[in-house]
Structure formats: structure tokens, C-alpha cells
Design a protein around this motif. Sequence first.
Motif, short mmCIF file in Angstrom:
data_model
loop_
_atom_site.label_atom_id
_atom_site.label_comp_id
_atom_site.label_asym_id
_atom_site.label_seq_id
_atom_site.Cartn_x
_atom_site.Cartn_y
_atom_site.Cartn_z
N GLN A 1 1.44 30.77 1.86
CA GLN A 1 2.72 30.68 2.56
C GLN A 1 2.81 29.43 3.41
OE1 GLN A 1 3.50 34.21 4.72
NE2 GLN A 1 3.28 35.55 2.97
N ALA A 2 1.66 28.84 3.72
CA ALA A 2 1.69 27.66 4.58
C ALA A 2 2.45 26.50 3.95
CB ALA A 2 0.25 27.23 4.89
N ASP A 3 2.67 26.54 2.60
CA ASP A 3 3.42 25.47 1.96
C ASP A 3 4.84 25.39 2.50
OD1 ASP A 3 1.30 24.73 0.44
OD2 ASP A 3 1.92 25.84 -1.35
N ASP B 1 1.16 23.65 20.72
CA ASP B 1 0.34 23.49 19.53
C ASP B 1 0.58 24.63 18.56
OD1 ASP B 1 -0.89 21.15 20.42
OD2 ASP B 1 -2.32 22.28 21.61
N PHE B 2 0.29 24.36 17.28
CA PHE B 2 0.55 25.32 16.22
C PHE B 2 -0.64 25.39 15.28
CE2 PHE B 2 4.93 25.19 17.48
CZ PHE B 2 5.15 23.86 17.84
N LEU B 3 -0.78 26.53 14.63
CA LEU B 3 -1.88 26.73 13.69
C LEU B 3 -1.45 27.77 12.67
CD1 LEU B 3 -5.59 27.15 14.71
CD2 LEU B 3 -4.59 28.63 13.00
N VAL B 4 -1.71 27.48 11.39
CA VAL B 4 -1.48 28.45 10.33
C VAL B 4 -2.84 28.98 9.89
CG1 VAL B 4 -0.60 28.86 8.01
CG2 VAL B 4 0.66 27.37 9.57
N ALA B 5 -3.04 30.28 9.98
CA ALA B 5 -4.31 30.90 9.64
C ALA B 5 -4.51 30.86 8.12
CB ALA B 5 -4.34 32.34 10.13
N PRO B 6 -5.76 30.94 7.66
CA PRO B 6 -5.98 31.01 6.21
C PRO B 6 -5.27 32.21 5.59
CG PRO B 6 -8.04 30.57 7.35
CD PRO B 6 -7.02 30.90 8.42
N TYR B 7 -5.34 33.34 6.28
CA TYR B 7 -4.66 34.54 5.82
C TYR B 7 -3.84 35.10 6.98
CZ TYR B 7 -7.29 34.20 1.52
OH TYR B 7 -7.80 33.76 0.33
N GLU B 8 -4.18 36.28 7.49
CA GLU B 8 -3.41 36.83 8.60
C GLU B 8 -3.83 36.19 9.92
OE1 GLU B 8 -2.78 40.98 8.78
OE2 GLU B 8 -1.33 40.73 7.16
N ALA B 9 -2.91 36.20 10.86
CA ALA B 9 -3.17 35.56 12.15
C ALA B 9 -4.23 36.31 12.97
CB ALA B 9 -1.87 35.45 12.95
N GLY C 1 -0.92 32.96 7.22
CA GLY C 1 -0.97 32.02 6.10
C GLY C 1 -0.77 32.74 4.79
N GLY C 2 -1.81 32.73 3.93
CA GLY C 2 -1.70 33.37 2.63
C GLY C 2 -1.75 34.88 2.71
N ALA C 3 -1.26 35.52 1.66
CA ALA C 3 -1.29 36.99 1.60
C ALA C 3 -2.73 37.46 1.47
CB ALA C 3 -0.46 37.48 0.41
N LEU C 4 -3.08 38.49 2.23
CA LEU C 4 -4.44 39.01 2.24
C LEU C 4 -4.57 40.09 1.17
CD1 LEU C 4 -7.15 38.82 3.76
CD2 LEU C 4 -6.33 40.65 5.25
N PRO C 5 -5.43 39.89 0.17
CA PRO C 5 -5.56 40.89 -0.90
C PRO C 5 -5.88 42.29 -0.40
CG PRO C 5 -6.69 38.86 -1.50
CD PRO C 5 -6.28 38.70 -0.07
N ALA C 6 -6.66 42.39 0.68
CA ALA C 6 -7.06 43.71 1.19
C ALA C 6 -5.87 44.53 1.68
CB ALA C 6 -8.07 43.55 2.32
N LYS C 7 -4.74 43.86 1.94
CA LYS C 7 -3.56 44.57 2.43
C LYS C 7 -2.45 44.65 1.40
CE LYS C 7 -2.15 44.18 6.62
NZ LYS C 7 -1.67 43.71 7.93
N ALA C 8 -2.78 44.44 0.14
CA ALA C 8 -1.76 44.43 -0.90
C ALA C 8 -1.00 45.76 -0.96
CB ALA C 8 -2.39 44.13 -2.26
N ALA C 9 -1.71 46.86 -0.86
CA ALA C 9 -1.06 48.18 -0.92
C ALA C 9 -0.15 48.39 0.28
CB ALA C 9 -2.11 49.29 -0.99
N GLN C 10 -0.62 47.98 1.46
CA GLN C 10 0.17 48.12 2.67
C GLN C 10 1.44 47.27 2.59
OE1 GLN C 10 1.49 49.63 5.62
NE2 GLN C 10 -0.69 49.92 6.03
N GLU C 11 1.31 46.05 2.07
CA GLU C 11 2.48 45.17 1.95
C GLU C 11 3.48 45.73 0.94
OE1 GLU C 11 3.28 42.70 3.85
OE2 GLU C 11 1.42 42.97 4.99
N ALA C 12 2.98 46.30 -0.15
CA ALA C 12 3.87 46.90 -1.14
C ALA C 12 4.64 48.07 -0.54
CB ALA C 12 3.07 47.36 -2.36
N SER C 13 3.95 48.87 0.27
CA SER C 13 4.60 49.99 0.94
C SER C 13 5.68 49.51 1.89
CB SER C 13 3.55 50.81 1.69
OG SER C 13 4.16 51.83 2.47
N ARG C 14 5.37 48.45 2.64
CA ARG C 14 6.35 47.91 3.58
C ARG C 14 7.57 47.36 2.86
NH1 ARG C 14 2.20 44.72 7.72
NH2 ARG C 14 1.43 46.60 8.79
#
Length: 327
Positions: free
Chosen positions: A36-38, A220-228, A153-166
Amino acid sequence: MPLLAIDARWRRARTPQTPYDTKNTVAEPLEGHTNQADAFKRPPNPRRAARPQTSQADAFKRPPNPAPRTPQRPMGVSGLLPMFRGSTQTVHVSRYAHEVVAIDGYAWLHRGVHACASELGAGGASDKHIEFCMGRVALLLHYKVKPLLVFDGGALPAKAAQEASRRGKREHAKAMASQKAREDSHEEARKWYAKCVDVTPVMAKQLVDACAARWGDRVDFLVAPYEADAQLAQLARSGEAAAIVSEDSDNLAYGVPRVLFKLDADGSAQQVVLADLFAAGPGVNALDVRGWTQDMFVTMCALAGCDYVEAVKGVGIKNAHLSLIHI
């Protein structure tokens, strides 16, 4: 160079070895995962842009229709924070003057979108959510706190089910909002719109651009690799940030030493110091975790249910606590 200045572009060329490699300033997600950082393209020459001359009074003008406190499920571990009210202190952000405070940028945007949920939910345009966040940044700068906004930043695979539910819940809420709007039940429609609006990287970019144009390298700003969350925890545990500002109780499970919840427009917040939870005497909190290790605390949170796993059936935070006591 200021800490994690915008010129660093929040990204390094090398790829982290694991999704949780948060020791670097910023890194890209592993190959094959959404980045998502793109969406965060650097505004042209933000430091060269003329800074508007704004009075302190203007800096603290409240945005029209400030975000209401819409009741919603707390982020993170359900029921965790109320169990530790005895160790929760009301503090003022001026306590952190001249120190870096890291902020969950998406948490602020989530609060802000409630001020314009109807407009955004119906596909319209609004900048009230950006104004809300800008007001909080101005507040911190006024009290000489150094803000560091951290974004997912990017979508975290470990939360794929949670994101689908949301996503499913947001789609249902949008359908209900449209139905209520057709029925002229505008207040009901607004409540459903508040549940269907998703905070996006585009919104985060708008906030970054606005802050850079107004304050330059003071923010200052920072984009995490995955979730903040993991990035915020690393910043706090390493001492690069004196505290973090968030609405997510998961940060305590991550081992963040100091978390400021519910930061208000007057600068007051509810502070939880992790060490105080483990040192609190009998009767101070609803749950007694004296002498516990961080691993025990994390296990309790996982049993109660969090963003990564569903709760064990019939086990809430209190029963999870009891189960560990009797091991």
C-alpha cells in the motif's frame, strides 16, 4: 537530520527478512504481498513550499462538525482496557515536550472520518477527517512534542481472514446506509455510513501532503512494512519514541511501555504504563497480573480474542485471566 525525516521516503532498498522486521526505519513488504505504500508518492519539494503564516489561534480552530464519539467495538483485545482502569492515568501531552511521540496515523483518520461519514460513504468528497488530524498535529506541536505519524504498509497475511470479515461488514453497512437514505431516515443512514467508510492509503497521503505543506520537516512520517502496531512497538521499545498515541489495546500485548489512549483536543489523554500493570497491588485493577511475564499477558490476550485469532468459545478476558492463574 530529524528523526525519520520525510526525505527518507519511509523506505529502504533492501527487503526485510520477515514480515515483522521492524528494526529498520522503513522497509517494503515481502515479495508477493500488497504494498500500500506505493500510494504514498512524495509531494514535489515539500520543504521548498512556502509555509503559510498561521497564528496560534488559527492553528487550534476546531474543524466544523468535529468527530462525534460514535460507540464502536474497541480496537484490539476486546474488554482489555476496562480491566486496568486503576492503573490508567489522565496525563497531558505537555509531559512529552521535546520528545518524539509516535502516532497511529490510521487511528486518527478513523476518528476523523466519523465527522464526514455520510459524505464519504455516499461517494462524495470531504476533508473534515484531514482537518481533524491536522488539529491533533497542531496540538502536539504547540506543546513542543515531536510528532511521528506511522501508517500501515502492506497487507498482513496473518490477518487475511479478519480483513475479509471487515470488508463484508462494510459492504453490509453500506447497503443498509443506502436503504435508510432512500427512506429519508438520515440519522440512521449516518450511523450506517460511519460503519462502512474505510480508511485508505489515499487518505493517508492527503494527510502527509497537508502536514508537509504546512509544517515541513517539523512533522515526521513512516510507513510500516505491514501494520503500524509492530512498528510503533519497535519505536517505543527501542527508545526512539517516548510514547505512542493509539486507540488499539493490542499495543500492550506488543509490549509498548507507554500508550496514550483517547487524546482529546485539550491535550489530555489516558495513559497506560505497562510496568504499572505488572506492579499494581491487589484491588487496584479488575485483573491482577502481578509477577506475570509478557508472554503470559500475550497468551491471555490471545485466549480472549484479538485481531489475529478469534476468542476461544465461552472465554472472555476474565476467563482467560483465570485460566492462566490456575495453570
